[in-house]
Design a protein around this motif. Structure first.
Motif, PDB file in Angstrom:
ATOM      1  N   SER A  98       0.859  -1.187   0.000  1.00 58.88           N
ATOM      2  CA  SER A  98       0.000   0.000   0.000  1.00 58.88           C
ATOM      3  C   SER A  98       0.888   1.227   0.000  1.00 58.88           C
ATOM      4  CB  SER A  98      -0.927   0.003   1.218  1.00 58.88           C
ATOM      5  OG  SER A  98      -1.732   1.159   1.227  1.00 58.88           O
ATOM      6  N   GLY A  99       0.400   2.293  -0.608  1.00 58.73           N
ATOM      7  CA  GLY A  99       1.204   3.516  -0.697  1.00 58.73           C
ATOM      8  C   GLY A  99       0.403   4.748  -0.380  1.00 58.73           C
ATOM      9  N   TRP A 100       1.107   5.814  -0.025  1.00 58.59           N
ATOM     10  CA  TRP A 100       0.480   7.107   0.231  1.00 58.59           C
ATOM     11  C   TRP A 100       1.491   8.200  -0.068  1.00 58.59           C
ATOM     12  CZ3 TRP A 100       1.922   3.671   4.002  1.00 58.59           C
ATOM     13  CH2 TRP A 100       2.916   4.083   4.884  1.00 58.59           C
ATOM     14  N   SER A 101       0.988   9.413  -0.244  1.00 57.39           N
ATOM     15  CA  SER A 101       1.828  10.556  -0.584  1.00 57.39           C
ATOM     16  C   SER A 101       1.888  11.530   0.576  1.00 57.39           C
ATOM     17  CB  SER A 101       1.301  11.276  -1.829  1.00 57.39           C
ATOM     18  OG  SER A 101       1.288  10.410  -2.936  1.00 57.39           O
ATOM     19  N   THR A 102       2.982  12.287   0.665  1.00 52.69           N
ATOM     20  CA  THR A 102       3.146  13.337   1.664  1.00 52.69           C
ATOM     21  C   THR A 102       3.007  14.689   0.991  1.00 52.69           C
ATOM     22  OG1 THR A 102       5.555  13.449   1.356  1.00 52.69           O
ATOM     23  CG2 THR A 102       4.718  11.845   2.950  1.00 52.69           C
TER      24      THR A 102
ATOM     25  N   LYS B  89       5.186  16.808   0.664  1.00 48.91           N
ATOM     26  CA  LYS B  89       6.423  17.101  -0.069  1.00 48.91           C
ATOM     27  C   LYS B  89       6.519  16.292  -1.358  1.00 48.91           C
ATOM     28  CE  LYS B  89       9.100  18.310   4.062  1.00 48.91           C
ATOM     29  NZ  LYS B  89      10.329  18.022   4.837  1.00 48.91           N
ATOM     30  N   GLU B  90       5.401  15.728  -1.805  1.00 53.23           N
ATOM     31  CA  GLU B  90       5.327  14.951  -3.028  1.00 53.23           C
ATOM     32  C   GLU B  90       6.242  13.732  -2.986  1.00 53.23           C
ATOM     33  OE1 GLU B  90       6.036  17.466  -6.335  1.00 53.23           O
ATOM     34  OE2 GLU B  90       4.186  18.606  -6.104  1.00 53.23           O
ATOM     35  N   THR B  91       6.379  13.155  -1.812  1.00 48.53           N
ATOM     36  CA  THR B  91       7.147  11.931  -1.650  1.00 48.53           C
ATOM     37  C   THR B  91       6.185  10.769  -1.456  1.00 48.53           C
ATOM     38  OG1 THR B  91       8.987  13.131  -0.656  1.00 48.53           O
ATOM     39  CG2 THR B  91       8.916  10.755  -0.304  1.00 48.53           C
ATOM     40  N   ARG B  92       6.384   9.739  -2.221  1.00 47.76           N
ATOM     41  CA  ARG B  92       5.505   8.574  -2.171  1.00 47.76           C
ATOM     42  C   ARG B  92       6.166   7.477  -1.344  1.00 47.76           C
ATOM     43  NH1 ARG B  92       0.047   8.025  -3.815  1.00 47.76           N
ATOM     44  NH2 ARG B  92      -0.397   5.826  -3.976  1.00 47.76           N
ATOM     45  N   THR B  93       5.444   6.934  -0.385  1.00 42.93           N
ATOM     46  CA  THR B  93       5.948   5.854   0.463  1.00 42.93           C
ATOM     47  C   THR B  93       5.109   4.614   0.222  1.00 42.93           C
ATOM     48  OG1 THR B  93       6.684   7.411   2.164  1.00 42.93           O
ATOM     49  CG2 THR B  93       6.414   5.122   2.814  1.00 42.93           C
ATOM     50  N   ILE B  94       5.788   3.509  -0.020  1.00 47.07           N
ATOM     51  CA  ILE B  94       5.118   2.225  -0.247  1.00 47.07           C
ATOM     52  C   ILE B  94       5.649   1.235   0.775  1.00 47.07           C
ATOM     53  CG2 ILE B  94       4.542   0.441  -1.929  1.00 47.07           C
ATOM     54  CD1 ILE B  94       5.425   2.332  -4.121  1.00 47.07           C
TER      55      ILE B  94
ATOM     56  N   ALA C 262       9.619   1.388   0.691  1.00 47.59           N
ATOM     57  CA  ALA C 262      10.261   2.082  -0.429  1.00 47.59           C
ATOM     58  C   ALA C 262       9.751   3.504  -0.489  1.00 47.59           C
ATOM     59  CB  ALA C 262       9.979   1.354  -1.744  1.00 47.59           C
ATOM     60  N   THR C 263      10.653   4.436  -0.695  1.00 47.51           N
ATOM     61  CA  THR C 263      10.309   5.857  -0.799  1.00 47.51           C
ATOM     62  C   THR C 263      10.755   6.366  -2.157  1.00 47.51           C
ATOM     63  OG1 THR C 263      10.613   6.137   1.577  1.00 47.51           O
ATOM     64  CG2 THR C 263      10.554   8.133   0.243  1.00 47.51           C
ATOM     65  N   THR C 264       9.846   7.031  -2.848  1.00 44.75           N
ATOM     66  CA  THR C 264      10.162   7.527  -4.170  1.00 44.75           C
ATOM     67  C   THR C 264       9.409   8.818  -4.426  1.00 44.75           C
ATOM     68  OG1 THR C 264      10.078   7.007  -6.536  1.00 44.75           O
ATOM     69  CG2 THR C 264       8.298   6.170  -5.178  1.00 44.75           C
ATOM     70  N   LYS C 265       9.856   9.568  -5.403  1.00 42.20           N
ATOM     71  CA  LYS C 265       9.165  10.781  -5.807  1.00 42.20           C
ATOM     72  C   LYS C 265       7.942  10.426  -6.643  1.00 42.20           C
ATOM     73  CE  LYS C 265      11.749  14.101  -4.086  1.00 42.20           C
ATOM     74  NZ  LYS C 265      11.204  15.092  -3.137  1.00 42.20           N
ATOM     75  N   GLU C 266       7.002  11.354  -6.707  1.00 49.05           N
ATOM     76  CA  GLU C 266       5.774  11.097  -7.454  1.00 49.05           C
ATOM     77  C   GLU C 266       6.071  10.803  -8.925  1.00 49.05           C
ATOM     78  OE1 GLU C 266       2.766  10.762  -6.603  1.00 49.05           O
ATOM     79  OE2 GLU C 266       2.609  11.503  -4.566  1.00 49.05           O
ATOM     80  N   GLN C 267       7.131  11.432  -9.469  1.00 50.14           N
ATOM     81  CA  GLN C 267       7.429  11.258 -10.890  1.00 50.14           C
ATOM     82  C   GLN C 267       7.840   9.825 -11.208  1.00 50.14           C
ATOM     83  OE1 GLN C 267       8.552  13.593  -8.944  1.00 50.14           O
ATOM     84  NE2 GLN C 267       7.763  15.531  -9.746  1.00 50.14           N
ATOM     85  N   THR C 268       8.465   9.136 -10.243  1.00 51.61           N
ATOM     86  CA  THR C 268       8.937   7.776 -10.482  1.00 51.61           C
ATOM     87  C   THR C 268       7.970   6.722  -9.967  1.00 51.61           C
ATOM     88  OG1 THR C 268      10.176   7.828  -8.392  1.00 51.61           O
ATOM     89  CG2 THR C 268      11.348   8.506 -10.389  1.00 51.61           C
ATOM     90  N   TYR C 269       6.847   7.149  -9.432  1.00 49.90           N
ATOM     91  CA  TYR C 269       5.857   6.210  -8.908  1.00 49.90           C
ATOM     92  C   TYR C 269       4.981   5.752 -10.064  1.00 49.90           C
ATOM     93  CZ  TYR C 269       2.051   4.345  -6.066  1.00 49.90           C
ATOM     94  OH  TYR C 269       1.102   3.523  -5.515  1.00 49.90           O
TER      95      TYR C 269
END
Length: 366
Positions: A170-174, A176-181, A196-203
């Motif tokens: 499951s994932g959610w965004s902060t 700061k446009e950081t996506r955590t899965i 895993a932590t990634t930017k919205e652009q790479t999600y």
């Protein structure tokens, strides 16, 4: 960065002398006030410390005495002769005590500065005078890494014993446009596996699918029979890639997310939109009018004493979550069934067609 604590404190035991906090050398028992410079000067000249320094080789064969081996503390005994008893902590006992203390700190979310507090130091001194509790730097580095490795080892061991598992992510965004899965392996007991932590652009669906494939290969493809994700478009798009790589694995969506989507679609219909708005108006009407709100509280208090109005507090939905809307309707329905017990109020507002009594009588009839 926080200021590092001097290593000299490891060689002194906190003690109370004549009502004042002092620090006693673990080797020659000489006491000092809280002054790291003087304590270090004493340590450089301490003969007993020099002997232990020479007898305690480090990992590379050099002498080291970062932790006194053993550490001594002299306690006055209860005997009339005023003799002293020696308390000592060897290196193995010190390490085991540090591990247990660190685990208690992490499990209770206690601050890492706990061992720096004077009252906790005093407690440890009374409990075991020769024990030197770890500093916050040690709790946030070496001990934390050891505890993480221990728990991770237990997780991998439990997964290894399982015959079949399910991977849940499951994932959610902060902001700061950081996506955590987060990835959880259910055996069926849910075990946290990876984050895993990634930017919205790479999600993207490709990124998620590759992450799931890596975890499936690490766990063992023969053990995994299903992958459960939330119902975001990126997650759903990754299902086909996972099923193509592993035909025996089924990718399914989250039931809770499906219920939420079903509720959102239901509330979006024109009739439900009108009903929700009317229910919210009734609740706000009672809450926002001081005289009416006070009359409702008096009625509620009286009926609670008689056990006839339990759970009749009017609530408003805090957000768009479906539970808030359901709670609002439930509270209105309980009040509607009890409105006849509401004592008549002399103010016209209770009987006016625009008032809540009229609205509650006609609530749900349209």
């Amino acid at each position: 960065m926080p200021r590092l604590q001097s290593g000299v404190w490891k060689h002194f035991t906190p003690a109370i002398k004549e009502g004042r906090e002092t620090f006693m050398c673990n080797y020659c028992l000489k006491t000092y006030t809280k002054n790291a410079t003087k304590m270090q000067m004493h340590l450089d000249k301490c003969k007993e410390y020099s002997v232990i320094l020479q007898q305690s080789p480090g990992p590379d064969g050099s002498s080291s005495a970062s932790i006194p081996v053993p550490s001594f503390s002299f306690l006055p005994s209860a005997t009339p002769g005023g003799q002293f008893l020696i308390d000592s902590v060897d290196q193995r006992s010190q390490a085991h005590a540090d591990e247990c203390l660190a685990r208690a700190v992490y499990a209770t979310s206690s601050p890492l500065t706990l061992t720096d507090n004077i009252y906790w130091k005093r407690f440890f001194s009374v409990l075991r005078p020769a024990y030197c509790p770890p500093t916050r730097e040690l709790l946030s580095s070496h001990l934390l890494d050891c505890e993480y490795d221990r728990v991770q080892g237990q997780v991998l061991e439990a997964i290894g014993r399982a015959d079949c598992v399910t991977i849940v992510c499951s994932g959610w965004s902060t902001v700061k446009e950081t996506r955590t899965i987060i990835y959880v392996v259910a055996t069926p007991v849910p075990l946290f596996y990876k984050r895993a932590t990634t930017k919205e652009q790479t999600y993207t669906s490709t990124f998620i699918a590759e992450e799931l494939k890596d975890i499936i290969n690490e766990v063992g493809p023969q053990k995994v029979f299903a992958v459960v994700t939330d119902n975001t478009p990126e997650m759903m798009a990754a299902w086909a890639q996972v099923e193509e790589a592993f035909p025996h694995i089924s990718a399914i969506g989250c039931t809770l997310c499906g219920v939420q989507q079903l509720f959102d679609d239901t509330v979006a219909t024109p009739s439900m939109t009108v009903l929700c708005r009317r229910a919210e108006q009734v609740v706000r009407y009672i809450k926002e009018r001081k005289l009416l709100a006070e009359a409702f509280r008096c009625w509620q208090t009286t009926n609670i004493r008689n056990h006839t109005a339990n759970g009749t507090t009017l609530v408003l939905p805090i957000n768009s979550d479906w539970t808030g809307v359901v709670n609002m309707f439930s509270s209105l329905w309980r009040v509607r069934t009890l409105y006849k017990r509401w004592p008549s109020h002399p103010h016209w507002i209770l009987k006016h067609p625009s008032g809540p009594r009229y609205r509650m009588q006609h609530f749900g009839k349209d």
